[in-house]
Design a protein around this motif. Structure first.
Motif, PDB file in Angstrom:
ATOM      1  N   ALA A 153       4.547   0.547   1.474  1.00 22.21           N
ATOM      2  CA  ALA A 153       4.572  -0.244   2.891  1.00 22.21           C
ATOM      3  C   ALA A 153       4.095  -1.590   2.518  1.00 22.21           C
ATOM      4  O   ALA A 153       2.731  -1.806   2.038  1.00 22.21           O
ATOM      5  CB  ALA A 153       3.865   0.704   3.709  1.00 22.21           C
ATOM      6  N   GLN A 154       4.646  -2.493   3.077  1.00 18.58           N
ATOM      7  CA  GLN A 154       4.235  -3.582   3.069  1.00 18.58           C
ATOM      8  C   GLN A 154       3.296  -3.991   4.078  1.00 18.58           C
ATOM      9  O   GLN A 154       3.542  -3.771   5.364  1.00 18.58           O
ATOM     10  CB  GLN A 154       5.159  -5.067   3.042  1.00 18.58           C
ATOM     11  N   VAL A 192       0.801  -1.260  -0.332  1.00 19.50           N
ATOM     12  CA  VAL A 192       0.217   0.002   0.104  1.00 19.50           C
ATOM     13  C   VAL A 192       0.845   1.233   0.050  1.00 19.50           C
ATOM     14  O   VAL A 192       1.856   1.367   0.738  1.00 19.50           O
ATOM     15  CB  VAL A 192      -0.932   0.043   1.211  1.00 19.50           C
ATOM     16  N   SER A 193       0.551   2.379  -0.814  1.00 20.24           N
ATOM     17  CA  SER A 193       1.563   3.347  -0.920  1.00 20.24           C
ATOM     18  C   SER A 193       0.819   4.212   0.257  1.00 20.24           C
ATOM     19  O   SER A 193      -0.312   4.450   0.423  1.00 20.24           O
ATOM     20  CB  SER A 193       1.089   4.189  -2.305  1.00 20.24           C
ATOM     21  N   VAL A 194       1.624   4.840   1.039  1.00 20.86           N
ATOM     22  CA  VAL A 194       1.478   5.701   2.063  1.00 20.86           C
ATOM     23  C   VAL A 194       2.094   7.076   1.979  1.00 20.86           C
ATOM     24  O   VAL A 194       3.250   7.123   1.784  1.00 20.86           O
ATOM     25  CB  VAL A 194       1.754   5.164   3.561  1.00 20.86           C
ATOM     26  N   ALA A 195       1.081   8.050   1.706  1.00 20.23           N
ATOM     27  CA  ALA A 195       1.628   9.482   1.536  1.00 20.23           C
ATOM     28  C   ALA A 195       1.526  10.378   2.988  1.00 20.23           C
ATOM     29  O   ALA A 195       0.678  10.068   3.639  1.00 20.23           O
ATOM     30  CB  ALA A 195       0.738   9.943   0.582  1.00 20.23           C
ATOM     31  N   PHE A 196       2.388  10.955   3.070  1.00 15.99           N
ATOM     32  CA  PHE A 196       2.726  12.086   4.257  1.00 15.99           C
ATOM     33  C   PHE A 196       2.523  13.466   4.047  1.00 15.99           C
ATOM     34  O   PHE A 196       3.397  13.870   3.330  1.00 15.99           O
ATOM     35  CB  PHE A 196       4.035  11.585   5.086  1.00 15.99           C
ATOM     36  N   ASP A 197       1.403  14.011   4.779  1.00 14.92           N
ATOM     37  CA  ASP A 197       1.223  15.180   4.515  1.00 14.92           C
ATOM     38  C   ASP A 197       1.538  15.975   5.866  1.00 14.92           C
ATOM     39  O   ASP A 197       1.263  15.496   6.742  1.00 14.92           O
ATOM     40  CB  ASP A 197      -0.517  15.251   4.100  1.00 14.92           C
ATOM     41  N   ALA A 198       2.058  17.115   5.471  1.00 14.89           N
ATOM     42  CA  ALA A 198       2.610  17.939   6.650  1.00 14.89           C
ATOM     43  C   ALA A 198       1.941  19.348   6.544  1.00 14.89           C
ATOM     44  O   ALA A 198       2.217  20.047   5.524  1.00 14.89           O
ATOM     45  CB  ALA A 198       4.025  17.897   6.770  1.00 14.89           C
TER      46      ALA A 198
END
Length: 192
Positions: free
Chosen positions: A85-86, A60-66
């Motif tokens: 991320a696995q 799964v792709s995990v995006a990080f927004d700040a």
């Protein structure tokens, strides 16, 4: 029963109802927050103490927004904007927080996960959120978020096609451990 007795009884019943409703209104926010943390409702990630030990082949792709509220003179960014991320494998991503103002400032981060349904499977082991942080002018702090995606997500048919999750943080000025979202209008001081 006399009219005066009925009136007293009615006043007592109404007073008890008002007190009960007032008590419930004060308890509503903490109870809602607890409900969200326990169930993952509204994109609230689950909190864990260790990895599950189970994994899946699913990625799964995990995006990080700040984000930073305008009243807080900080720069805030993730070291990576996105990772693959696995499911079931513990991941660590660092955020860099810098006070770009000319005075000490205290902030607190709030977060959520999108889509909302994925919050029940996004498990944080370590996080800087909801912890007051004070930074001196020009000071920089690196803070980790350690998480995994619970393999139980594989059992949820509604999320079978889920390919990405966004973890979003927003830093706000804080007072007494609570975020302060509004400013006085000068762009520098939080409204307290």
């Amino acid at each position: 029963m006399t009219a005066a007795s009925r009136n007293r009884r009615t006043v007592l019943a109404c007073s008890a109802a008002v007190l009960a409703m007032t008590g419930l209104s004060f308890a509503a926010v903490p109870l809602y927050n607890l409900f969200c943390k326990v169930t993952g409702f509204a994109g609230t990630p689950m909190v864990g103490t260790a990895a599950t030990g189970k994994t899946s082949e699913r990625i799964v792709s995990v995006a990080f927004d700040a984000n930073v509220a305008p009243a807080l003179g900080w720069r805030f960014e993730a070291e990576k904007t996105e990772i693959r991320a696995q499911v079931g494998v513990t991941q660590t991503v660092f955020y860099k927080i810098t006070n770009t103002s000319s005075r000490p400032m205290t902030g607190i981060a709030t977060y959520n996960v999108q889509p909302n349904q994925s919050g029940a499977y996004f498990v944080k082991i370590q996080c800087f959120c909801f912890t007051e942080t004070t930074l001196q002018p020009g000071e920089t702090l690196e803070a980790p978020v350690v998480f995994y995606i619970d393999p139980e997500i594989e059992l949820n048919r509604e999320l079978a096609s889920l390919k990405s999750i966004t973890l979003s943080y927003t830093y706000f000025p804080s007072k007494n451990g609570q975020p302060v979202a509004e400013s006085k209008g000068d762009g520098n001081q939080p409204k307290l």
